[in-house]
Enzyme design. Sequence first.
Site, mmCIF file in Angstrom:
data_model
loop_
_atom_site.group_PDB
_atom_site.id
_atom_site.type_symbol
_atom_site.label_atom_id
_atom_site.label_comp_id
_atom_site.label_asym_id
_atom_site.label_seq_id
_atom_site.Cartn_x
_atom_site.Cartn_y
_atom_site.Cartn_z
ATOM 1 N N GLN A 107 0.806 -1.224 0.000
ATOM 2 C CA GLN A 107 0.000 0.000 0.000
ATOM 3 C C GLN A 107 0.838 1.273 0.000
ATOM 4 O OE1 GLN A 107 -2.522 -1.906 3.298
ATOM 5 N NE2 GLN A 107 -3.967 -0.501 2.350
ATOM 6 N N ASN B 59 -1.665 -10.821 8.421
ATOM 7 C CA ASN B 59 -2.591 -9.719 8.683
ATOM 8 C C ASN B 59 -4.029 -10.141 8.399
ATOM 9 O OD1 ASN B 59 -3.178 -6.771 9.113
ATOM 10 N ND2 ASN B 59 -4.034 -7.049 7.063
ATOM 11 N N GLU B 60 -4.870 -9.899 9.372
ATOM 12 C CA GLU B 60 -6.305 -10.164 9.216
ATOM 13 C C GLU B 60 -6.560 -11.543 8.622
ATOM 14 O OE1 GLU B 60 -8.076 -6.684 7.360
ATOM 15 O OE2 GLU B 60 -7.904 -5.599 9.252
ATOM 16 N N HIS C 289 0.813 -9.328 4.457
ATOM 17 C CA HIS C 289 -0.305 -8.376 4.523
ATOM 18 C C HIS C 289 -1.004 -8.395 3.161
ATOM 19 C CE1 HIS C 289 -1.971 -4.615 6.617
ATOM 20 N NE2 HIS C 289 -2.707 -4.792 5.526
HETATM 21 C C1 BGC Z 1 -6.236 -3.720 6.243
HETATM 22 C C2 BGC Z 1 -5.555 -2.543 5.578
HETATM 23 C C3 BGC Z 1 -6.613 -1.615 5.022
HETATM 24 C C4 BGC Z 1 -7.435 -1.101 6.176
HETATM 25 C C5 BGC Z 1 -8.470 -0.049 5.832
HETATM 26 C C6 BGC Z 1 -7.494 -3.392 6.971
HETATM 27 O O1 BGC Z 1 -8.465 -4.300 6.566
HETATM 28 O O2 BGC Z 1 -5.318 -4.442 7.013
HETATM 29 O O3 BGC Z 1 -4.681 -3.021 4.604
HETATM 30 O O4 BGC Z 1 -6.062 -0.583 4.265
HETATM 31 O O5 BGC Z 1 -8.090 -2.174 6.790
HETATM 32 O O6 BGC Z 1 -9.506 -0.563 5.068
#
Ligand code: BGC
Length: 425
Positions: A18, A156-157, A112
């Site tokens: 990003q 991540n997530e 990520h």
């Molecule tokens: C993610 C980011 C994303 C952010 C805002 C999260 O789901 O880890 O990569 O930019 O939320 O939407």
Amino acid sequence: MTSFPKTFLWGTATAAHQVEGNNFNADFWVMETTPGTIFAEPSGDACDHYHRYAEDIRLLSELGFNAYRFSIEWARVEPEDGLFSAATIAHYRRMLACCHEHGITPMVTLHHFTSPRWTMRLGGWESAEIVARFARYAERIARDLGDLIPYYCTINEANLPSLLAVMLSAPQRKRDDAPVGADMSAMRNPRETPWWQECARRMGIAPERLNPFLFSNTPSARAIVCRAHEAAREVIKRVRPEARVGITLALVDVQSRGGDQVAQRIWHDILYSFAPHLKGDDFLGVQNYSRMLVGPDGPLPPELELTQMGYEFYPEALAGVLRETSKLGLPLIVTENGVATDDDARRIEFIDRALAGVQACLRDGIDVRGYTYWSAFDNFEWMLGYKMHFGLIAVDRATQQRTVKPSARHLGEIARRARGLALHL
Ligand code: BGC
């Protein structure tokens, strides 16, 4: 007012794809640049953070932060299966050293959303083969860079595909000025589009093999993600027993309006079903942006003012999510929380209300160890491109000039005060 612990981590968060720019060996790069794409625009140069990290990290430190969560890009570190780039690893070593020189604790995410293109030849996140590959990459990072990494977020997530499935089932209220795709309709059936076929063709694989992380929401993919996390944790702990390892989860504050059973099912899908795989973790990374109202038949439409993302402006959701996640018994770090808005005064309000919730949680004995705001910079918001403005710092993408917003100074001063440092004011 409860004061924050002196050891509290105050920071901002980013992800390589990003902000770094030109991550062309990643699966997402192909998806962004293939005709018919569901991405509003390609990531391109992003914030050129790959080259500008030193000035960026210095700026974050000057603002008052003592932590920075960023990701190391697997697609750069291992451009082909088993072929590691010493030059890229040296780059991340310089970046980590830069954090330490500026009194910033680095918190490193290993995955990520983006994956190297070659992982799609294996079948991506639907292939069990990715588990050993991910662990091998994690081991390499721990061996070569681990002396400089106190905190690892493996994936991540890890639950985002599950959460997205729930969110896509929710009735949307589209903002009038919402950019194309903000209603997420493009996410509904991407595999059935000619674009998907063409992406696969460009990667030289059959469409069934194209299983990028964000688009893999089968039970098997979920199990593979969990195994990848466990394998990475194991290997990092073996190489660096002192490292603190955790996962991060995307969590909405699920609020029942007569839909208790639905709420429980959603909490199970996005949180509790992951719990068995987090045994042995040192912390849980909590990521929250809003709440979700649910009735007996499922998610309800939003009621409050909407952010650029189409989420309810509801900073109190963070405390709700911290209270729910605290039941897992792990130390918590807020690894993402923030708002997409062009009204920076609203961002300041969001931060203040979210932090009031964190303080209330601390007062109640919940073990929260840090807060990293998403995001340091206005950056590439995946399918929605550059129109979403989450950043504390604006970036002119033509000149790459950074402009510090009042919210950056505001959160920086809160951090300085909490850390017992002199204020800039
Ligand atoms: C993610 C980011 C994303 C952010 C805002 C999260 O789901 O880890 O990569 O930019 O939320 O939407």
